[in-house]
Design a protein around this motif. Structure first.
Motif, short mmCIF file in Angstrom:
data_model
loop_
_atom_site.label_atom_id
_atom_site.label_comp_id
_atom_site.label_asym_id
_atom_site.label_seq_id
_atom_site.Cartn_x
_atom_site.Cartn_y
_atom_site.Cartn_z
N GLY A 217 56.05 61.79 72.09
CA GLY A 217 55.56 62.29 70.82
C GLY A 217 56.61 63.12 70.09
N GLY A 218 56.63 63.05 68.75
CA GLY A 218 57.62 63.82 68.00
C GLY A 218 57.54 63.54 66.51
N VAL A 219 58.61 63.94 65.83
CA VAL A 219 58.70 63.78 64.38
C VAL A 219 59.99 63.05 64.04
CG1 VAL A 219 58.83 65.00 62.18
CG2 VAL A 219 57.42 65.92 64.02
N VAL A 220 59.91 62.10 63.13
CA VAL A 220 61.10 61.37 62.69
C VAL A 220 61.96 62.31 61.84
CG1 VAL A 220 61.98 59.41 61.37
CG2 VAL A 220 59.85 59.18 62.68
N VAL A 221 63.19 62.56 62.29
CA VAL A 221 64.08 63.48 61.57
C VAL A 221 65.25 62.77 60.92
CG1 VAL A 221 63.47 65.50 62.95
CG2 VAL A 221 65.33 63.99 63.72
N LYS A 222 65.42 61.46 61.20
CA LYS A 222 66.51 60.72 60.55
C LYS A 222 66.17 59.23 60.52
CE LYS A 222 71.53 60.01 60.61
NZ LYS A 222 72.80 60.31 61.31
N VAL A 223 66.36 58.64 59.36
CA VAL A 223 66.27 57.19 59.18
C VAL A 223 67.52 56.78 58.44
CG1 VAL A 223 65.03 55.30 58.11
CG2 VAL A 223 63.74 57.18 59.15
N ALA A 224 68.38 55.97 59.08
CA ALA A 224 69.68 55.63 58.48
C ALA A 224 69.92 54.13 58.52
CB ALA A 224 70.81 56.36 59.21
N HIS A 225 70.65 53.68 57.49
CA HIS A 225 71.02 52.26 57.41
C HIS A 225 72.54 52.21 57.23
CE1 HIS A 225 66.79 51.05 56.84
NE2 HIS A 225 66.70 52.16 56.12
N ASP A 226 73.27 52.13 58.35
CA ASP A 226 74.72 52.14 58.33
C ASP A 226 75.27 50.74 58.63
OD1 ASP A 226 74.56 54.85 57.89
OD2 ASP A 226 74.78 55.38 60.01
N GLY A 228 78.36 50.34 59.98
CA GLY A 228 79.11 50.47 61.23
C GLY A 228 78.40 51.42 62.16
N GLY A 229 79.06 51.77 63.27
CA GLY A 229 78.50 52.74 64.19
C GLY A 229 77.15 52.33 64.73
N TYR A 230 76.16 53.18 64.52
CA TYR A 230 74.82 52.93 65.04
C TYR A 230 74.04 51.88 64.24
CZ TYR A 230 75.26 57.15 67.93
OH TYR A 230 75.67 58.08 68.86
N GLY A 231 74.56 51.49 63.10
CA GLY A 231 73.82 50.54 62.27
C GLY A 231 72.52 51.15 61.78
N ASN A 232 71.49 50.35 61.69
CA ASN A 232 70.18 50.87 61.33
C ASN A 232 69.62 51.65 62.54
OD1 ASN A 232 70.37 49.39 58.90
ND2 ASN A 232 69.42 47.59 59.85
N HIS A 233 69.33 52.92 62.33
CA HIS A 233 68.87 53.70 63.47
C HIS A 233 67.90 54.81 63.05
CE1 HIS A 233 72.43 55.95 62.05
NE2 HIS A 233 71.86 57.04 62.58
N VAL A 234 67.17 55.29 64.05
CA VAL A 234 66.14 56.31 63.86
C VAL A 234 66.36 57.42 64.89
CG1 VAL A 234 63.66 56.81 64.04
CG2 VAL A 234 64.44 54.69 62.95
N GLU A 235 66.16 58.67 64.44
CA GLU A 235 66.19 59.82 65.36
C GLU A 235 64.83 60.50 65.34
OE1 GLU A 235 69.36 62.59 64.89
OE2 GLU A 235 70.90 61.02 64.73
#
Length: 315
Positions: A217-226, A228-235
């Protein structure tokens, strides 16, 4: 005994002759008074030298009073030493035990011992014996305040400690029937860059399009569309010092700030970013340090049990 003699004096009012007796002080009486005065003087000098150490009475009283205050200040300083030692032990236990258990960062010493600012704050005490005592008391007051606030933080988390079990990232992010563990946590030769590099997570090789589930359980603190690197990712921030990252996704189904429960779907696997093939790169961070995700997950969980713990994505 003093001798007396008669003296005849004319009384101007009565015009009669009055007879008066005149006492004559004897020489031995004068000598007696002189000796007594000398003894009193010698006694005074003895008291001044032996008892008052050559000071005047007022000076001797002030010196005695000052000695008493110096003793009291020494006793206060010794008490402060003991209190500061106890407070230091409390601060160390707070950082290493209480705050650590609930995933809180240690309070920097620069904050704990910052004291009060202002060069003129103690100007009126400059040169006095109590200046150091007052400074130490002020410093302890600030330290006690910081420690009190820290206990408030720990107490708040303690009341929600029942949530800790559901927030720890303990669930595998993929169905165990859909992946192959291609790269564990630790150092390896990077499959794209070609040199030895620390691998800060685990790689789950799988075809694109597999559902990815949040591990706690938690809270979404990052949604990114890169690209390179991690590409599309969620934290996701799970609280208690834990964060997780899900990388190289093909689709993201959550929004920034969204609250999640363990097993909620984040999106689908893919091959975005810097990759050599489709897979999910999964990371666990505890108190800003990368840790081995395998320490938190049971990868041998039966598929049926796993399916009961997750919620399928909406099409």
């Amino acid at each position: 005994m003093a001798k007396s003699r008669k003296k005849y004096v004319m009384n101007p009012e009565t015009l009669m002759v009055d007879v008066q007796e005149e006492t004559r002080i004897q020489g031995w009486q004068i000598l007696l008074v002189s000796v007594a005065g000398l003894m009193l003087f010698l006694l005074f000098m003895w008291v001044r030298v032996s008892v008052m150490h050559g000071d005047l009475p007022k000076t001797a009283i002030l010196r005695h009073t000052n000695a008493e205050w110096s003793t009291r200040i020494d006793q206060m300083s010794q008490q402060l030493d003991r209190y500061e030692e106890l407070l230091s032990m409390m601060e160390e236990r707070d950082d290493r035990v209480y705050r650590s258990v609930y995933g809180l960062d240690e309070i920097p010493q620069a904050i704990r011992r910052s004291g009060f600012s202002g060069e003129t704050r103690y100007a009126y005490l400059q040169g006095t014996a109590v200046a150091d005592i007052v400074k130490r008391l002020d410093n302890m007051e600030k330290r006690v305040y910081v420690q009190s606030k820290s206990f408030d933080d720990v107490s708040t988390l303690q009341r929600s400690a029942g949530d800790l079990a559901s927030h720890i990232p303990a669930l595998s992010p993929l169905d165990p029937t859909t992946y192959r563990l291609s790269s564990p946590f630790g150092y390896r030769v990077h499959p794209v860059l070609g040199y030895r590099k620390r691998h800060t997570g685990m790689d789950f090789a799988c075809p694109p399009g597999n559902p990815i589930y949040v591990s706690g359980g938690g809270v979404v603190v990052k949604v990114a569309h890169d690209r390179g690197g991690y590409g599309n990712h969620v934290e996701v921030d799970h609280g208690f010092g834990y964060k997780t990252r899900y990388a190289h996704m093909s689709r993201i189904d959550v929004k920034l700030g969204q609250r999640l429960e363990r097993g909620d779907c984040l999106g689908l696997t893919g091959r975005s970013g810097l990759v050599s093939g489709p897979h999910l790169h999964y990371e666990v961070m505890y108190r800003k340090e990368y840790v081995n995700p395998a320490l938190y997950m049971d990868l041998s969980i039966p598929a049926e049990d796993y399916k009961d713990m997750v919620r399928k994505p909406e099409n």
